[in-house]
Design an enzyme around this catalytic site. Sequence first.
Site, PDB file in Angstrom:
ATOM      1  N   ILE A  60       0.852  -1.193   0.000  1.00  0.00           N
ATOM      2  CA  ILE A  60       0.000   0.000   0.000  1.00  0.00           C
ATOM      3  C   ILE A  60       0.883   1.238   0.000  1.00  0.00           C
ATOM      4  CG2 ILE A  60      -1.646   1.344   1.374  1.00  0.00           C
ATOM      5  CD1 ILE A  60      -2.697  -1.297   2.521  1.00  0.00           C
ATOM      6  N   THR A  62       5.162   2.826   0.798  1.00  0.00           N
ATOM      7  CA  THR A  62       6.551   2.700   1.235  1.00  0.00           C
ATOM      8  C   THR A  62       6.932   4.012   1.892  1.00  0.00           C
ATOM      9  OG1 THR A  62       6.963   1.329  -0.682  1.00  0.00           O
ATOM     10  CG2 THR A  62       8.902   2.192   0.440  1.00  0.00           C
ATOM     11  N   ALA A  66       8.732   2.497   7.368  1.00  0.00           N
ATOM     12  CA  ALA A  66       7.936   1.270   7.313  1.00  0.00           C
ATOM     13  C   ALA A  66       7.271   1.114   5.953  1.00  0.00           C
ATOM     14  CB  ALA A  66       6.866   1.328   8.402  1.00  0.00           C
ATOM     15  N   ASN A  67       6.890  -0.131   5.663  1.00  0.00           N
ATOM     16  CA  ASN A  67       6.069  -0.404   4.480  1.00  0.00           C
ATOM     17  C   ASN A  67       4.729  -0.944   4.960  1.00  0.00           C
ATOM     18  OD1 ASN A  67       8.878  -0.478   3.722  1.00  0.00           O
ATOM     19  ND2 ASN A  67       8.199  -1.168   1.718  1.00  0.00           N
ATOM     20  N   ASP A 195       2.668  14.014  14.966  1.00  0.00           N
ATOM     21  CA  ASP A 195       2.950  14.195  13.530  1.00  0.00           C
ATOM     22  C   ASP A 195       1.626  14.382  12.804  1.00  0.00           C
ATOM     23  OD1 ASP A 195       4.405  14.421  11.198  1.00  0.00           O
ATOM     24  OD2 ASP A 195       4.646  12.263  10.921  1.00  0.00           O
ATOM     25  N   ASP A 214      -0.861   6.557  11.904  1.00  0.00           N
ATOM     26  CA  ASP A 214       0.583   6.758  12.082  1.00  0.00           C
ATOM     27  C   ASP A 214       0.900   7.335  13.469  1.00  0.00           C
ATOM     28  OD1 ASP A 214       3.243   6.754  11.497  1.00  0.00           O
ATOM     29  OD2 ASP A 214       3.197   8.446  10.110  1.00  0.00           O
TER      30      ASP A 214
HETATM   31  N1  LIG Z   1      -4.804   0.586   8.572  1.00  0.00           N
HETATM   32  C1  LIG Z   1      -4.646   1.033   7.327  1.00  0.00           C
HETATM   33  N2  LIG Z   1      -5.500   0.678   6.348  1.00  0.00           N
HETATM   34  C2  LIG Z   1      -5.336   1.114   5.078  1.00  0.00           C
HETATM   35  N3  LIG Z   1      -4.340   1.921   4.680  1.00  0.00           N
HETATM   36  C3  LIG Z   1      -3.451   2.316   5.598  1.00  0.00           C
HETATM   37  C4  LIG Z   1      -3.558   1.901   6.966  1.00  0.00           C
HETATM   38  N4  LIG Z   1      -2.543   2.465   7.667  1.00  0.00           N
HETATM   39  C5  LIG Z   1      -1.842   3.201   6.783  1.00  0.00           C
HETATM   40  N5  LIG Z   1      -2.379   3.121   5.542  1.00  0.00           N
HETATM   41  C6  LIG Z   1      -1.890   3.780   4.310  1.00  0.00           C
HETATM   42  O1  LIG Z   1      -0.469   3.714   4.309  1.00  0.00           O
HETATM   43  C7  LIG Z   1       0.099   5.018   4.296  1.00  0.00           C
HETATM   44  C8  LIG Z   1       1.322   5.071   5.200  1.00  0.00           C
HETATM   45  O2  LIG Z   1       0.944   4.794   6.547  1.00  0.00           O
HETATM   46  P1  LIG Z   1       1.728   5.424   7.762  1.00  0.00           P
HETATM   47  O3  LIG Z   1       1.687   6.920   7.660  1.00  0.00           O
HETATM   48  O4  LIG Z   1       1.240   4.786   9.005  1.00  0.00           O
HETATM   49  O5  LIG Z   1       3.198   4.885   7.438  1.00  0.00           O
HETATM   50  P2  LIG Z   1       4.602   5.615   7.445  1.00  0.00           P
HETATM   51  O6  LIG Z   1       5.586   4.598   7.028  1.00  0.00           O
HETATM   52  O7  LIG Z   1       4.814   6.292   8.754  1.00  0.00           O
HETATM   53  O8  LIG Z   1       4.456   6.681   6.307  1.00  0.00           O
HETATM   54  P3  LIG Z   1       5.325   8.005   6.108  1.00  0.00           P
HETATM   55  O9  LIG Z   1       6.767   7.663   6.312  1.00  0.00           O
HETATM   56  O10 LIG Z   1       4.968   8.377   4.677  1.00  0.00           O
HETATM   57  O11 LIG Z   1       4.786   8.972   7.149  1.00  0.00           O
HETATM   58  C9  LIG Z   1      -1.017   5.946   4.755  1.00  0.00           C
HETATM   59  O12 LIG Z   1      -0.852   7.220   4.185  1.00  0.00           O
HETATM   60  C10 LIG Z   1      -2.271   5.250   4.264  1.00  0.00           C
HETATM   61  O13 LIG Z   1      -2.531   5.595   2.926  1.00  0.00           O
END
Ligand SMILES: Nc1ncnc2c1ncn2[C@@H]1O[C@H](COP(=O)(O)OP(=O)(O)OP(=O)(O)O)[C@@H](O)[C@H]1O
Length: 259
Positions: A60, A62, A66-67, A195, A214
């Site tokens: 979904i 990167t 985290a991914n 954040d 997040d």
């Molecule tokens: N529970 C979930 N269900 C569906 N999509 C999700 C979910 N959690 C996160 N996502 C999708 O994944 C993306 C990244 O999630 P998140 O912000 O938690 O990760 P991150 O690795 O911290 O991202 P970044 O480094 O870009 O801030 C979100 O913008 C959202 O589109």
Amino acid sequence: MSKDYSKKIKSIDDKLEKMRIKRKDSDYTKVKEDVFDTPTLISLYNLSNKDILYALGGAISTGKEANIFFAESSDKPIALKIYRITTSTFRAMEEYILGDPRFKNIRHEKRDIIMAWTRKEYRNLIRAQNAGIRVPSPITTEKNILVMDFLGENEVSYPLLKEVKLDTEQAHQIYETIKSYMRKLYKHGNLVHGDLSEYNIMIDPNNIEPIFIDMGQSVTLDHPRAEYFLNRDIKNITRFFKRFKISDSPEDLSAFVRN
Ligand SMILES: Nc1ncnc2c1ncn2[C@@H]1O[C@H](COP(=O)(O)OP(=O)(O)OP(=O)(O)O)[C@@H](O)[C@H]1O
């Protein structure tokens, strides 16, 4: 590597194949190197043995650390947030974790910090949920993997606040809910998101409801930088909603959240 160990890894790899990984081969190889290192493969294998993970789907997102993957448990779609052990920007994590009294006993090795961080996001999501905020329901963690409910439809995530087209009335409705979430998080959850912005709020298109995501970096109010993080969150939110003629200043929102 001992023969037994390579045999075990081979069987995990086979298991992953069976989990119907849907990525194209070239993508898979790249992602596999970065994310699916041996400890992560073992964690996926454990989740699958515990019947939490039934099938692993496509990527979904990167992110920096985290991914996120779409996946299925036996009865519902789930999302896996896999913190990368080798390529995450982990200095930033250290700053948040080390000031947090809940984590004062962890050893300062990278793997320990990433596991503590994953666990911290899980606990923060539970805290937020208990305080009445809509977040993806956390299910469990396994080392560097956070398992949570999938927010979306037909394997496509709900849009982020920054991606939706809103009329003034919808924007006002969303802003009011975000305000109340920020206050509940602060007053009842004793937490600051840390954040918060249009990039970390999803919108449920069925009822135009915001969902905070997040929360790995969220800190308790006794963290030395909690006030600084809250002020930054407040500024991000008032800046975003200005374009919809919402005239709250950061001071207005701050007074609402704290009182
Ligand atoms: N529970 C979930 N269900 C569906 N999509 C999700 C979910 N959690 C996160 N996502 C999708 O994944 C993306 C990244 O999630 P998140 O912000 O938690 O990760 P991150 O690795 O911290 O991202 P970044 O480094 O870009 O801030 C979100 O913008 C959202 O589109």
